[in-house]
Design a protein around this motif. Sequence first.
Motif, PDB file in Angstrom:
ATOM      1  N   VAL A 196       0.842  -1.157   0.092  1.00  0.00           N
ATOM      2  CA  VAL A 196      -0.102  -0.011  -0.099  1.00  0.00           C
ATOM      3  C   VAL A 196       0.962   1.002   0.060  1.00  0.00           C
ATOM      4  CG1 VAL A 196      -1.818   1.186   1.262  1.00  0.00           C
ATOM      5  CG2 VAL A 196      -1.920  -1.284   1.225  1.00  0.00           C
ATOM      6  N   HIS A 197       1.958   1.368   0.689  1.00  0.00           N
ATOM      7  CA  HIS A 197       2.889   2.331   0.843  1.00  0.00           C
ATOM      8  C   HIS A 197       3.520   2.709  -0.455  1.00  0.00           C
ATOM      9  CE1 HIS A 197       6.033   4.800   2.973  1.00  0.00           C
ATOM     10  NE2 HIS A 197       6.596   4.476   1.891  1.00  0.00           N
ATOM     11  N   GLU A 198       3.830   1.837  -1.219  1.00  0.00           N
ATOM     12  CA  GLU A 198       4.489   1.958  -2.508  1.00  0.00           C
ATOM     13  C   GLU A 198       3.476   2.458  -3.406  1.00  0.00           C
ATOM     14  OE1 GLU A 198       7.586   2.478  -2.345  1.00  0.00           O
ATOM     15  OE2 GLU A 198       8.125   1.469  -0.536  1.00  0.00           O
ATOM     16  N   MET A 199       2.534   1.621  -3.379  1.00  0.00           N
ATOM     17  CA  MET A 199       1.329   2.310  -4.267  1.00  0.00           C
ATOM     18  C   MET A 199       0.998   3.665  -4.160  1.00  0.00           C
ATOM     19  SD  MET A 199      -0.723  -1.464  -4.888  1.00  0.00           S
ATOM     20  CE  MET A 199      -2.149  -0.782  -5.983  1.00  0.00           C
ATOM     21  N   MET A 200       0.809   4.117  -2.799  1.00  0.00           N
ATOM     22  CA  MET A 200       0.439   5.157  -2.537  1.00  0.00           C
ATOM     23  C   MET A 200       1.400   6.468  -3.032  1.00  0.00           C
ATOM     24  SD  MET A 200      -2.257   5.752  -1.077  1.00  0.00           S
ATOM     25  CE  MET A 200      -2.730   4.738   0.307  1.00  0.00           C
ATOM     26  N   HIS A 201       2.665   5.946  -3.473  1.00  0.00           N
ATOM     27  CA  HIS A 201       3.470   6.893  -3.870  1.00  0.00           C
ATOM     28  C   HIS A 201       2.994   7.352  -5.585  1.00  0.00           C
ATOM     29  CE1 HIS A 201       6.652   7.689  -1.151  1.00  0.00           C
ATOM     30  NE2 HIS A 201       6.758   6.472  -0.897  1.00  0.00           N
ATOM     31  N   TYR A 202       2.144   6.492  -6.108  1.00  0.00           N
ATOM     32  CA  TYR A 202       1.656   7.022  -7.184  1.00  0.00           C
ATOM     33  C   TYR A 202       0.919   8.364  -7.348  1.00  0.00           C
ATOM     34  CZ  TYR A 202       2.198   2.055  -9.202  1.00  0.00           C
ATOM     35  OH  TYR A 202       2.553   0.838  -9.706  1.00  0.00           O
ATOM     36  N   HIS A 206       6.399  12.641  -1.822  1.00  0.00           N
ATOM     37  CA  HIS A 206       6.827  12.702  -0.519  1.00  0.00           C
ATOM     38  C   HIS A 206       6.237  12.097   0.553  1.00  0.00           C
ATOM     39  CE1 HIS A 206       9.610  15.209  -2.590  1.00  0.00           C
ATOM     40  NE2 HIS A 206       8.823  15.916  -3.180  1.00  0.00           N
ATOM     41  N   HIS A 207       6.895  11.723   1.642  1.00  0.00           N
ATOM     42  CA  HIS A 207       6.099  11.415   3.106  1.00  0.00           C
ATOM     43  C   HIS A 207       5.734  12.478   3.661  1.00  0.00           C
ATOM     44  CE1 HIS A 207       9.231   7.856   2.042  1.00  0.00           C
ATOM     45  NE2 HIS A 207       7.966   7.507   1.903  1.00  0.00           N
ATOM     46  N   ASP A 208       4.769  13.009   2.938  1.00  0.00           N
ATOM     47  CA  ASP A 208       4.370  14.646   3.872  1.00  0.00           C
ATOM     48  C   ASP A 208       3.089  14.177   4.215  1.00  0.00           C
ATOM     49  OD1 ASP A 208       2.788  14.254   1.666  1.00  0.00           O
ATOM     50  OD2 ASP A 208       3.620  15.873   0.609  1.00  0.00           O
TER      51      ASP A 208
HETATM   52 ZN   LIG Z   1       7.992   5.661   0.541  1.00  0.00          ZN
END
Ligand SMILES: [Zn+2]
Length: 240
Positions: A196-202, A206-208
């Motif tokens: 989920v984390h990596e897909m959220m980078h779509y 940034h980790h903001d």
């Molecule tokens: Zn990340």
Amino acid sequence: MSTTNAYLSVRGIDVDVVYKDIKHLHIGVYPPLGRVRVAAPMRLDDDQVRLAVIQRLSWIKHQRDKLRAAERQSEREMVTGESHYIWGIRRRLTVIERPGRAHVEIDGARLLLYTPPGTSADKRREYLDHWYREQLRQVIPDLISKWERELGVNVPQWTIRRMKTKWGSCNRETRHLWFNVELAKKHPDGLEYITVHEMMHYFERHHDERFTALMDRHLPDWRHRRGQLNEAPLGHESWD
Ligand SMILES: [Zn+2]
């Protein structure tokens, strides 16, 4: 106690920050990948935390080196009686020599490794590594489909590889995802969190705050899952 979270990238090192009602800033380097986490007093801001991390960069690198050295030292001999983790469960390795193809299977609390007679420790390690990758390959497609539906996106390609400091990564241009083979040793919740984390980078590079809000909405217990992946701290240091 109120807390807020931030992710910072400091000289190429990913840093998880939690702001709390505490007096002193605290930095921990966590196994197995040397993840850096900071607990910071509310009165500090991201720039001040960034500065504190930069000042401790050599200490952090030293902790990471120690961690890798410990890992090398504890490298398994791949002999009967050793403990090996699969999906967060500890299993006892039993090596069974017999002619024919190498083969791994789970039998109750045991992990059976069938190998041709006279196989080296390196080769046995390679067989198990191969099996770990297979375990991941069996579950990743369903996980990705689930989250493609949930997030309304498409993952065109993904790969399993060994990574030294990351559980996963994402190329936002090609949308390619990478998974660390070590995830097969951790509770399956960890693999889902990384997916989920990596897909959220779509959606967010940034980790903001926006990233954190998206994670909160779609996977509310992500902090717990991340904590499980990163276990107990290897090194601690506190100062004003
Ligand atoms: Zn990340």
